[in-house]
Design a protein around this motif. Structure first.
Motif: not given
Length: 191
Positions: A40, A43, A48, A148-149
Motif C-alpha cells: 500500500r 507502507a 509507519v 507490519r513493521t
C-alpha cells in the motif's frame, strides 16, 4: 493388540501431513496479508511506527561502533539490535531507508512463521485445532498491528514458539537436550 497399535501409529503418521497443511497455508496467507499491507502507499518506505526507526537505528549505530546504553540511550533489551546488525551492515551500503524496508519484509516472513509454528505446536490435537491456532496467531489484532513493521513482538513470539516446539513433542515434555535448546530459544526471546 500389537497390530492395532501399529495400525494406529500408521494412521497418525499419515495424518501428520494433513495436520501440517492447514498451518502452512495459514502461514503463507499471513505472510501474503502483511506483504499486501506493505504494498500500500507509504507502507514500505513511509513512517509507519516510531519504534521501528529507533530499533533499526540502534542496529546501525551498533555496527558503526557505538554501544547501546553507553554511547546512546536505548530503553529496550539489546536483542533486536543484535538480530538486525547484519542488515544494518548491509544498510551502510544501500541506505537506511532501504534497510528498514527489508526489515519490514523480514518481519512479514516472521509473521507467517509465527502462524505456522503455532499450528505445528498443537498439531497432535488434530488438523482443525492446528489450523485454528495458526489462524488465531495470524489474525490476532495486536499481531496484525505489530507485523507490519520492525517491532519487538513478532520476534519475541517466534523465539517463544521455537522454544515451546523444542520443549514439547506431541504434547509431552521432550528430552533434556531439546529442553536445553528450548531454554536457549526462550533466553533469546527475552534478550
Amino acid at each position: 493388540m500389537e497390530t492395532r497399535g501399529a495400525q494406529n501409529s500408521g494412521v497418525a503418521r499419515a495424518g501428520t501431513k494433513h495436520e501440517a497443511l492447514g498451518p502452512g497455508v495459514v502461514g503463507c496467507l499471513a505472510t501474503a496479508l502483511v506483504f499486501y499491507g506493505l504494498s500500500r502507499p507509504h507502507a514500505l518506505f513511509g513512517v509507519v511506527q516510531y519504534d521501528d526507526g529507533v530499533y533499526f537505528d540502534a542496529a546501525v549505530r551498533l555496527v558503526s561502533g557505538k554501544v547501546p546504553y553507553r554511547d546512546f540511550t536505548f530503553v529496550q533489551p539489546p536483542g533486536i539490535t543484535l538480530l538486525f546488525s547484519p542488515l544494518a551492515l548491509l544498510a551502510r551500503h544501500i541506505g537506511s531507508r532501504d534497510g528498514l524496508a527489508i526489515a519490514r519484509c523480514i518481519t512479514a516472513l516472521v509473521a507467517g512463521a509465527n502462524a505456522y509454528l503455532a499450528g505445528r505446536l498443537i498439531r497432535h490435537r488434530g488438523a482443525v485445532a492446528a489450523t485454528a491456532a495458526a489462524a488465531i496467531v495470524a489474525l490476532f489484532p495486536a499481531a496484525v498491528f505489530a507485523d507490519r513493521t520492525l517491532l519487538l513482538e513478532p520476534y519475541v513470539v517466534v523465539f517463544c514458539l521455537l522454544g515451546a516446539r523444542s520443549c514439547f513433542v506431541d504434547g509431552r515434555l521432550a528430552q533434556r537436550r531439546k529442553l536445553a535448546i528450548g531454554g536457549i530459544y526462550f533466553g533469546i526471546a527475552t534478550v
